[in-house]
Design an enzyme around this catalytic site. Structure first.
Site, short mmCIF file in Angstrom:
data_model
loop_
_atom_site.label_atom_id
_atom_site.label_comp_id
_atom_site.label_asym_id
_atom_site.label_seq_id
_atom_site.Cartn_x
_atom_site.Cartn_y
_atom_site.Cartn_z
N TYR A 122 0.84 -1.19 0.00
CA TYR A 122 0.00 0.00 0.00
C TYR A 122 0.88 1.25 0.00
CZ TYR A 122 -2.92 3.77 1.73
OH TYR A 122 -3.54 4.98 1.89
N ILE B 14 -3.03 3.20 10.17
CA ILE B 14 -3.04 4.64 9.92
C ILE B 14 -2.48 4.88 8.53
CG2 ILE B 14 -2.34 6.91 10.73
CD1 ILE B 14 -2.44 5.99 13.49
N HIS B 15 -3.32 4.83 7.54
CA HIS B 15 -2.92 5.06 6.17
C HIS B 15 -3.12 6.53 5.81
CE1 HIS B 15 -2.79 0.71 4.48
NE2 HIS B 15 -1.70 1.05 5.11
N ALA B 16 -2.97 6.82 4.53
CA ALA B 16 -2.96 8.21 4.08
C ALA B 16 -4.16 9.03 4.54
CB ALA B 16 -2.86 8.24 2.56
N ALA B 19 -4.59 9.51 8.36
CA ALA B 19 -3.49 10.35 8.84
C ALA B 19 -3.78 11.81 8.49
CB ALA B 19 -2.16 9.90 8.22
#
Lengths: 559, 88
Positions: A122, B14-16, B19
């Site tokens: 990802y 906690i991805h884009a 965040a």
């Protein structure tokens, strides 16, 4: 006619003139600036403009393709206003006294590099996002012209690859199909093409030549075929396919999200058979309820040596996480018979269909089996996994295989590696022996899945690869159907579920019989899901059951 | 200084996007610096630095420690904790 093979990533057929995307060109010099405050201010205003544009793109994407598509641009927006990014740019402008175009390009490349080096697919994909954002800011700074399509009539769009922002900015009413020389199945171009229902082929490589511009092409986004200057036969064939796909799509729209339930309220699960992690997309596209058979052989077939635990783990994990918590039944290694692999160095057999194959190889060579089981259990932490053993004939085989599962779980626990505690373990019923002792086998496992191709061949003593046996090879033979009923009854008596994962599951002539028998699941190729759902929804089981069961179980026959 | 520990339950960690949402939430809390790191880990990042937070590679099941310094620490800490419960 020129025929080119790429990778089909968005199903559909489109015909039209090929048009090469006109990319926005931003050229700039790298130079030292005197007034760094002014340069910083230039950046700030370009950044503000970029954020504003991304907001507009998000709204456009939302209107055209829904929230999911908009999310991408909202994410870009957040990354563009990120403090980290901003601070890196500020210090480079002030310390190195470089112009903003050069600084944004360099900082963008640095961040892209950071994401590309992370051990998470990802995050790696975010590298393209950072490049897209910095490219946008640079374009604004350097006053580049907007890219796009300059054509009155709709066209098939060709490009090396399209950034997400480029894809969404395009005037969709002008695009019949996409062809790109680069890209992957999970690239934004592929995802957006699918969401927007535009046929797309990627990864064509340098076979895509600029000289084809303006010529007639046909794109088959299912098979990945691109035809330049198609001949009449090809055109007719593909136009017919196009009409079928459109009809199919209408069926899909009607049936998508509908339950597989008969008119009198009996339901059945319809799952899919797949052969590689890339096949998840057609499963979702056709609204499969899960995966009833994931053939793990491909992992072994595509390698020159035994695939490692990590390699297998990544593949299983991908399928499980892509299926978002829906059940995925993975069949352990099933080679031998018609599937031979060189590095297994199997001695030659006179009659491989009755030889050392599938679970037999696994039990004889536990080191191979253990690697696969470890990879499977590790992957189980990422979704709803069920494990299935092929080619069972005896209870002891199942017990031995289960013992190995327990051993692997113990190892993982000791090593502190997470795995799911509720992995179901089942077997394929594809030998007459397993069918006949299914009452005993049912006490050992959580489910049965009947492999009708082998069950038919072994029950009728007919080689299924032998074309001369045509009329003797009859998958509707009452012996096969009676075995299916027996297996299903034994499963239910022992409180476990029973399905079919062979080709017979998709045979619409037998759907009523399978419903009458009471099977819980049918696992079929993705494209068979919706026709099968339609058939189930048209059936009154209570009306047909008695007659069908009399035909199957009675001593009179018309055949 | 105030702090709390939290175990991430969201599938994507906690991805884009989350965040980014966190940064937006905290931007409005003047005078406070909010930092995040994996519990027990030395590396902590200001939550306004979205790419830095993503770079921590926080996944489902990871425990994080969030600290608040300056401003109305009690109120900000409570607000941020609420945000974590709702989003992560």
């Amino acid at each position: 006619m020129i025929s080119i093979q790429g990778k089909g990533v968005s199903v559909g057929v489109a015909a039209g003139k090929l048009y090469f995307y006109q990319r926005a060109k931003s050229t700039f010099d790298r130079h030292i600036v005197d007034d760094t405050d002014a340069e910083w201010a230039r950046f700030k205003s370009a950044q503000e403009k970029a954020i504003e544009q991304l907001g507009e793109l998000a709204e456009k994407a939302r209107a055209e393709a829904g929230d999911e598509a908009a999310l991408l641009f909202e994410t870009h927006q957040m990354m563009a206003e990120d403090l980290d990014f901003e601070e890196a740019i500020e210090s480079m402008i002030k310390d190195d006294r470089l112009n903003a175009e050069a600084v944004v390009t360099d900082v963008g490349a640095q961040f892209a590099e950071m994401f590309a080096s992370m051990d998470d697919s990802y995050m790696q994909a975010r590298a393209a996002d950072v490049k897209d954002i910095s490219g946008r800011i640079v374009s604004i700074l350097s006053g580049a012209v907007q890219g796009g399509i300059d054509s009155e009539e709709p066209i098939v769009l060709a490009a090396d690859d399209l950034a997400p922002s480029e894809t969404v900015q395009l005037d969709k009413s002008k695009i019949l199909g996409f062809v790109t020389s680069l890209g992957s199945g999970s690239s934004h171009t592929a995802i957006l093409a699918r969401t927007m229902g535009i046929p797309a082929i990627i990864g064509v490589g340098d076979l895509l030549k600029e000289e084809y511009a303006g010529r007639e092409v046909i794109v088959d986004g299912g098979t990945g075929n691109l035809f330049v200057d198609p001949d009449d036969d090809t055109r007719d064939r593909l136009m017919q396919k196009r009409a079928e796909l459109i009809k199919r799509n209408e069926l899909l729209q009607q049936l998508k999200g509908q339950p597989n339930i008969t008119k009198d309220g009996q339901s059945i699960r319809i799952y899919c058979n797949i052969g590689s992690p890339d096949d998840v997309y057609p499963v979702q596209e056709n609204d499969g309820g899960g995966i009833g058979l994931f053939r793990s052989e491909f992992l072994y077939l595509e390698c020159d040596d035994y695939p490692t635990e990590d390699y297998q783990f990544e593949a299983y994990k991908k399928v499980l996480s892509d299926m978002n918590g829906l059940e995925v039944v993975i069949r352990t290694l099933d080679i031998g018979a018609d599937k031979q692999i060189d590095y297994f160095e199997m001695p030659h057999e006179e009659n491989p269909a009755l030889g050392n194959r599938a679970l037999r190889i696994c039990l004889n060579r536990p080191e191979i089996f253990r690697t696969q089981l470890r990879a499977l259990y590790r992957a189980s932490a990422y979704g709803k996994l069920s494990i299935m053993f092929p080619m069972v004939t005896s209870v002891w085989e199942v017990r031995e295989a289960k013992k190995m599962c327990e051993q692997v779980k113990k190892e993982l626990t000791a090593e502190g590696i997470p795995f799911s505690e509720d992995v179901d373990v089942g077997i394929m019923i594809e030998t007459p022996a397993a069918a006949v002792i299914s009452d005993r086998l049912a006490k050992e496992v959580d489910f049965f899945s009947i492999g009708t191709n082998d069950l038919t061949q072994y029950t009728l003593a007919c080689d299924r690869q032998n074309n001369d046996l045509g009329r003797f090879f009859n998958a509707h033979h009452p012996a096969v159907l009676r075995l299916i009923k027996m297996v299903c009854d034994n499963a239910h008596r022992n409180g476990i579920w029973c399905g079919i994962c062979g080709e017979l599951g998709a045979d619409l002539e037998l759907t009523e019989t399978f419903l009458s028998i009471g099977l819980d699941e049918l696992s079929v190729s993705p494209r068979s899901v919706l026709p099968l759902r339609q058939k189930v929804r048209d059936t009154y089981v209570s009306v047909v059951r008695e007659g069908l069961m009399n035909d199957l179980l009675g001593d009179q026959t018309s055949l | 200084m105030k702090s709390f520990d939290y175990v991430i339950t969201d599938e994507v960690g906690i991805h884009a996007r989350p965040a980014g949402l966190l940064a937006r939430e905290v931007k409005g809390m003047a005078g406070s610096t909010v930092s995040i790191g994996k519990t027990g880990d030395e590396k902590v990042v200001n939550v306004l630095k979205v790419m830095g937070v993503m770079g921590l590679g926080i996944k489902k099941g990871d425990s994080v420690t969030v600290t608040v310094e300056g401003g109305d620490e009690d109120a900000v800490c409570a607000k941020v904790e609420e945000f974590f419960k709702a989003n992560f």
